[in-house]
Design an enzyme around this catalytic site. Structure first.
Site, PDB file in Angstrom:
ATOM      1  N   HIS A  88      -3.154   3.860  -5.053  1.00  0.00           N
ATOM      2  CA  HIS A  88      -2.985   5.457  -4.841  1.00  0.00           C
ATOM      3  C   HIS A  88      -2.683   5.277  -3.518  1.00  0.00           C
ATOM      4  O   HIS A  88      -3.403   4.535  -2.644  1.00  0.00           O
ATOM      5  CB  HIS A  88      -4.150   6.339  -5.456  1.00  0.00           C
ATOM      6  CG  HIS A  88      -5.403   5.833  -4.830  1.00  0.00           C
ATOM      7  ND1 HIS A  88      -6.006   4.602  -5.282  1.00  0.00           N
ATOM      8  CD2 HIS A  88      -6.219   6.128  -3.858  1.00  0.00           C
ATOM      9  CE1 HIS A  88      -7.154   4.497  -4.590  1.00  0.00           C
ATOM     10  NE2 HIS A  88      -7.174   5.571  -3.693  1.00  0.00           N
ATOM     11  N   HIS A 112      -1.567   5.001   3.430  1.00  0.00           N
ATOM     12  CA  HIS A 112      -1.476   3.602   3.360  1.00  0.00           C
ATOM     13  C   HIS A 112      -1.770   3.273   1.584  1.00  0.00           C
ATOM     14  O   HIS A 112      -2.330   4.319   0.789  1.00  0.00           O
ATOM     15  CB  HIS A 112      -2.558   2.690   3.961  1.00  0.00           C
ATOM     16  CG  HIS A 112      -3.877   2.981   3.560  1.00  0.00           C
ATOM     17  ND1 HIS A 112      -4.559   4.017   4.287  1.00  0.00           N
ATOM     18  CD2 HIS A 112      -4.951   2.253   2.813  1.00  0.00           C
ATOM     19  CE1 HIS A 112      -5.964   4.128   3.862  1.00  0.00           C
ATOM     20  NE2 HIS A 112      -5.893   3.004   3.091  1.00  0.00           N
TER      21      HIS A 112
END
Length: 172
Positions: free
Chosen positions: A34, A115
């Site tokens: 995620h 990220h």
């Protein structure tokens, strides 16, 4: 109750990332790959519906978008975390900022950098070895982001989706 807000890449990207995460990320079994939009936060149960309404309004303001992962990077020495960097992170930063605006301000020691974590909580030697190996790989992955999720954490540390919020369809 603890909550967080995140987006999940498409399954094809998740499968590639999980091939690394199962080895390098101790949170592998707690949450799928995620991109965090809002870090873990405490929200009383009586405020969850109000928060969900605000998140729904944000989703209606933002269009779906596509992002590209283009290289491996790390947060060392701040954190022994290796991640896939995002080439065009502006839509994620914009979404993060809108979400942060509806919650109580929280001081963070670092700037928001979207990220996708590959590995974390590694020893320094392992971080350097893994990073040295992965930075030679070519990661040209793309994923559509058309929703974000309000997640809640169970007592065993596992994260589940509480509610999903669909972004407006892009006109391309």
């Amino acid at each position: 109750m603890y909550f967080g807000i995140a987006v999940f890449p498409q399954k094809s990207v998740q499968d590639i990332i999980n091939s690394y995460r199962k080895r390098y990320d101790p949170h592998y079994s707690l949450i799928p790959p995620h991109i965090t939009l809002k870090e873990k936060f405490d929200l009383p149960e009586e405020k969850v519906d109000e928060a969900a309404e605000k998140l729904e309004a944000i989703a209606k303001q933002c269009k779906a978008f596509t992002i590209k992962f283009h290289k491996v990077s790390h947060f060392h020495p701040t954190s022994n975390t290796i991640y896939l960097a995002i080439e065009n992170s502006e839509p994620l930063v914009e979404l993060h900022n809108k979400i942060e605006d509806v919650f109580e301000p929280v001081d963070s020691p670092y700037d928001y950098i979207p990220h996708l974590t590959i590995g974390q909580k590694m020893s320094e030697d392992e971080l350097h070895d893994v990073y040295g190996s992965l930075r030679m790989r070519n990661f040209e992955l793309e994923t559509k982001i058309d929703r974000f999720h309000l997640l809640y954490q169970l007592e065993n540390g596992v994260w589940n989706i509480y509610q999903s919020f669909l972004l407006r369809r892009s006109s391309n």
